[in-house]
Design a protein around this motif. Sequence first.
Motif, short mmCIF file in Angstrom:
data_model
loop_
_atom_site.label_atom_id
_atom_site.label_comp_id
_atom_site.label_asym_id
_atom_site.label_seq_id
_atom_site.Cartn_x
_atom_site.Cartn_y
_atom_site.Cartn_z
N LEU A 16 -62.05 -7.71 -42.92
CA LEU A 16 -60.63 -7.33 -42.87
C LEU A 16 -60.30 -6.32 -43.97
N LEU A 17 -60.87 -6.53 -45.16
CA LEU A 17 -60.64 -5.59 -46.25
C LEU A 17 -61.21 -4.21 -45.92
N ALA A 18 -62.41 -4.20 -45.36
CA ALA A 18 -63.03 -2.93 -45.00
C ALA A 18 -62.21 -2.20 -43.95
N ALA A 19 -61.74 -2.96 -42.94
CA ALA A 19 -60.91 -2.36 -41.89
C ALA A 19 -59.62 -1.80 -42.49
N GLY A 20 -59.05 -2.53 -43.45
CA GLY A 20 -57.84 -2.06 -44.11
C GLY A 20 -58.05 -0.78 -44.88
N VAL A 21 -59.19 -0.69 -45.57
CA VAL A 21 -59.51 0.52 -46.32
C VAL A 21 -59.68 1.71 -45.38
N VAL A 22 -60.40 1.50 -44.28
CA VAL A 22 -60.61 2.58 -43.31
C VAL A 22 -59.28 3.03 -42.72
N LEU A 23 -58.43 2.09 -42.35
CA LEU A 23 -57.13 2.42 -41.76
C LEU A 23 -56.26 3.17 -42.76
N ALA A 24 -56.18 2.66 -43.98
CA ALA A 24 -55.33 3.28 -45.00
C ALA A 24 -55.80 4.69 -45.32
N ALA A 25 -57.12 4.86 -45.47
CA ALA A 25 -57.66 6.18 -45.79
C ALA A 25 -57.35 7.18 -44.69
N ASN A 26 -57.52 6.76 -43.44
CA ASN A 26 -57.27 7.68 -42.33
C ASN A 26 -55.80 8.02 -42.20
N LEU A 27 -54.93 7.05 -42.37
CA LEU A 27 -53.50 7.32 -42.30
C LEU A 27 -53.09 8.30 -43.40
N TRP A 28 -53.67 8.16 -44.58
CA TRP A 28 -53.39 9.05 -45.70
C TRP A 28 -53.81 10.48 -45.38
N LEU A 30 -54.44 11.86 -42.41
CA LEU A 30 -53.67 12.39 -41.28
C LEU A 30 -52.26 12.79 -41.72
N ALA A 31 -51.63 11.98 -42.56
CA ALA A 31 -50.27 12.28 -43.02
C ALA A 31 -50.24 13.56 -43.85
N ARG A 32 -51.29 13.79 -44.65
CA ARG A 32 -51.32 14.96 -45.52
C ARG A 32 -51.63 16.25 -44.78
N THR A 33 -52.16 16.16 -43.58
CA THR A 33 -52.64 17.38 -42.89
C THR A 33 -51.98 17.66 -41.55
N ARG A 34 -51.27 16.71 -40.98
CA ARG A 34 -50.79 16.88 -39.60
C ARG A 34 -49.86 18.08 -39.42
N ASP A 35 -49.08 18.43 -40.46
CA ASP A 35 -48.15 19.56 -40.34
C ASP A 35 -48.86 20.90 -40.44
N ARG A 36 -50.15 20.88 -40.70
CA ARG A 36 -50.92 22.11 -40.84
C ARG A 36 -51.78 22.41 -39.61
N ALA A 155 -61.35 18.51 -42.52
CA ALA A 155 -61.62 19.86 -42.98
C ALA A 155 -60.45 20.42 -43.78
N LEU A 156 -59.24 20.18 -43.31
CA LEU A 156 -58.06 20.67 -44.02
C LEU A 156 -57.91 20.00 -45.38
N TYR A 157 -58.12 18.70 -45.41
CA TYR A 157 -57.99 17.96 -46.67
C TYR A 157 -58.99 18.51 -47.70
N LEU A 158 -60.21 18.75 -47.25
CA LEU A 158 -61.23 19.30 -48.15
C LEU A 158 -60.88 20.72 -48.58
N ALA A 159 -60.35 21.52 -47.67
CA ALA A 159 -59.98 22.89 -48.01
C ALA A 159 -58.91 22.90 -49.10
N LEU A 160 -57.89 22.08 -48.94
CA LEU A 160 -56.82 22.01 -49.92
C LEU A 160 -57.36 21.54 -51.28
N ALA A 161 -58.26 20.56 -51.25
CA ALA A 161 -58.85 20.06 -52.48
C ALA A 161 -59.70 21.13 -53.17
#
Length: 219
Positions: A16-28, A30-36, A155-161
């Motif tokens: 459950l913890l692993a699933a939570g980490v995967v979900l949280a990371a992906n939501l983060w 996606l939220a940071r890049t979707r407008d791009r 790819a976008l997240y890495l580019a910005l970083a």
Amino acid sequence: MGWLKRVTLLGGVLLLLAAGVVLAANLWVLARTRDRIQDDLLLCRTAPIGIVFGTSYWSRDGERNPHYAARLHAAARLMRLHRVRHLLLSGDNRTRYYNEPVTMWRDLRRANIPDAAMTLDYAGFSTFDTLVRAHEVFGVDRALLITQDWHLPRALYLALAAGIEAQGCVAPSSPVAGEWRLRIREWLARVAMLGDLYLWHRKPHFLGPREPIRLVGGG
């Protein structure tokens, strides 16, 4: 409670913890890049450089890889639409018989894209390497990333970083058999990416001297 039940309970909690980490990371991510991300080539913003990510020419079933074809078609069309002025073709060059940048270059030449409008990066061994090298080696500060919709958030997240002001343009492609595996792998890759950036501070496999891209007509 017996030891077997304790182990089972612990395993369930860890899962459950692993699933939570995967979900949280992906939501983060996606939220940071979707407008791009823009899924209509005609509406993609202009940028001096379009970055095309290498992938295998052939699929596992021996047919031409539709993801490869879609990226090349999108790149050529964006050049014709004057959305980008130059293409950075970045991919793996592991052997003389497997050379993603040269394969892309040859196909784009057949699509009448001039040599002067293309730069080949032979050390784009991963999305991470491609984008760090784009900024550090080729001097790219602003770019349009050209790849599939499931690949663009990472790819976008890495580019910005990496210090690139980037937008993403979806390379339209039809769903293919087994694509769900790629999407699941991409969910896990986003988690690994955050670890690369913030925990173990990954470095690219190879940088080398700076080779800033010179745009045709100046700039």
